[in-house]
Design a protein around this motif. Sequence first.
Motif, PDB file in Angstrom:
ATOM      1  N   ALA A  76       3.230  -9.436  -7.518  1.00 13.59           N
ATOM      2  CA  ALA A  76       2.359  -9.973  -6.475  1.00 13.59           C
ATOM      3  C   ALA A  76       2.562  -9.210  -5.171  1.00 13.59           C
ATOM      4  O   ALA A  76       1.599  -8.945  -4.439  1.00 13.59           O
ATOM      5  N   ARG A  77       3.779  -8.833  -4.879  1.00  9.62           N
ATOM      6  CA  ARG A  77       4.081  -8.076  -3.657  1.00  9.62           C
ATOM      7  C   ARG A  77       3.411  -6.703  -3.694  1.00  9.62           C
ATOM      8  O   ARG A  77       2.874  -6.241  -2.692  1.00  9.62           O
ATOM      9  N   GLU A  78       3.426  -6.046  -4.846  1.00  8.94           N
ATOM     10  CA  GLU A  78       2.782  -4.732  -4.974  1.00  8.94           C
ATOM     11  C   GLU A  78       1.264  -4.849  -4.827  1.00  8.94           C
ATOM     12  O   GLU A  78       0.637  -4.007  -4.169  1.00  8.94           O
ATOM     13  N   ILE A  79       0.687  -5.890  -5.403  1.00  7.69           N
ATOM     14  CA  ILE A  79      -0.763  -6.099  -5.272  1.00  7.69           C
ATOM     15  C   ILE A  79      -1.124  -6.345  -3.806  1.00  7.69           C
ATOM     16  O   ILE A  79      -2.101  -5.790  -3.297  1.00  7.69           O
ATOM     17  N   ALA A  80      -0.317  -7.145  -3.121  1.00  5.01           N
ATOM     18  CA  ALA A  80      -0.558  -7.405  -1.699  1.00  5.01           C
ATOM     19  C   ALA A  80      -0.468  -6.104  -0.894  1.00  5.01           C
ATOM     20  O   ALA A  80      -1.279  -5.874   0.010  1.00  5.01           O
ATOM     21  N   ALA A  81       0.486  -5.251  -1.230  1.00  2.00           N
ATOM     22  CA  ALA A  81       0.621  -3.962  -0.537  1.00  2.00           C
ATOM     23  C   ALA A  81      -0.607  -3.083  -0.792  1.00  2.00           C
ATOM     24  O   ALA A  81      -1.100  -2.409   0.120  1.00  2.00           O
ATOM     25  N   ALA A  82      -1.111  -3.098  -2.017  1.00  2.00           N
ATOM     26  CA  ALA A  82      -2.308  -2.314  -2.350  1.00  2.00           C
ATOM     27  C   ALA A  82      -3.526  -2.833  -1.594  1.00  2.00           C
ATOM     28  O   ALA A  82      -4.334  -2.047  -1.085  1.00  2.00           O
ATOM     29  N   GLN A  83      -3.656  -4.137  -1.515  1.00  3.77           N
ATOM     30  CA  GLN A  83      -4.782  -4.727  -0.785  1.00  3.77           C
ATOM     31  C   GLN A  83      -4.701  -4.405   0.703  1.00  3.77           C
ATOM     32  O   GLN A  83      -5.711  -4.101   1.342  1.00  3.77           O
ATOM     33  N   LYS A  84      -3.497  -4.447   1.251  1.00  2.00           N
ATOM     34  CA  LYS A  84      -3.293  -4.100   2.651  1.00  2.00           C
ATOM     35  C   LYS A  84      -3.668  -2.636   2.883  1.00  2.00           C
ATOM     36  O   LYS A  84      -4.322  -2.302   3.881  1.00  2.00           O
ATOM     37  N   ALA A  85      -3.278  -1.759   1.962  1.00  2.70           N
ATOM     38  CA  ALA A  85      -3.600  -0.332   2.079  1.00  2.70           C
ATOM     39  C   ALA A  85      -5.112  -0.107   2.001  1.00  2.70           C
ATOM     40  O   ALA A  85      -5.656   0.737   2.724  1.00  2.70           O
ATOM     41  N   ALA A  86      -5.799  -0.860   1.163  1.00  3.38           N
ATOM     42  CA  ALA A  86      -7.259  -0.736   1.057  1.00  3.38           C
ATOM     43  C   ALA A  86      -7.927  -1.176   2.360  1.00  3.38           C
ATOM     44  O   ALA A  86      -8.850  -0.513   2.849  1.00  3.38           O
ATOM     45  N   ARG A  87      -7.448  -2.275   2.925  1.00  4.50           N
ATOM     46  CA  ARG A  87      -8.005  -2.731   4.211  1.00  4.50           C
ATOM     47  C   ARG A  87      -7.771  -1.692   5.302  1.00  4.50           C
ATOM     48  O   ARG A  87      -8.662  -1.417   6.114  1.00  4.50           O
ATOM     49  N   ALA A  88      -6.585  -1.088   5.310  1.00  2.00           N
ATOM     50  CA  ALA A  88      -6.277  -0.066   6.313  1.00  2.00           C
ATOM     51  C   ALA A  88      -7.192   1.143   6.140  1.00  2.00           C
ATOM     52  O   ALA A  88      -7.676   1.710   7.130  1.00  2.00           O
ATOM     53  N   TRP A  89      -7.459   1.537   4.898  1.00  2.00           N
ATOM     54  CA  TRP A  89      -8.374   2.655   4.646  1.00  2.00           C
ATOM     55  C   TRP A  89      -9.767   2.331   5.194  1.00  2.00           C
ATOM     56  O   TRP A  89     -10.388   3.166   5.838  1.00  2.00           O
ATOM     57  N   LEU A  90     -10.227   1.113   4.949  1.00  6.66           N
ATOM     58  CA  LEU A  90     -11.549   0.710   5.434  1.00  6.66           C
ATOM     59  C   LEU A  90     -11.600   0.726   6.959  1.00  6.66           C
ATOM     60  O   LEU A  90     -12.605   1.148   7.543  1.00  6.66           O
ATOM     61  N   GLN A  91     -10.542   0.271   7.600  1.00  5.03           N
ATOM     62  CA  GLN A  91     -10.509   0.273   9.059  1.00  5.03           C
ATOM     63  C   GLN A  91     -10.531   1.697   9.605  1.00  5.03           C
ATOM     64  O   GLN A  91     -11.266   1.984  10.545  1.00  5.03           O
TER      65      GLN A  91
END
Length: 99
Positions: A76-91
Amino acid sequence: MGTSLKNAVFLVESRLRDAARGSVQAYYELGMVFSSGAEGADVDLIEAHKWFNLAAMRGNARAQECRAEVAEDMSAREIAAAQKAARAWLQRSAIRAAA
């Protein structure tokens, strides 16, 4: 630098350039590279999930399937990190587009 590593670096760099221009296919291909270690790249499930997530958000159905498959091998922690990275890419993409 070995040929395999050179190929991986070239592939990732060329796909990243296309991804920066918003290419959904590049997002998907980066997910494939990082999920499989294609062309000698290191397997990185967080990066793979991030790229599949970005492609899935843009309507790539195969990316949705791949994201789910990759997530099965992640915490779950790795998935959260991936989602955070995707949001950062979008920003970052939004900032580049506005400039």
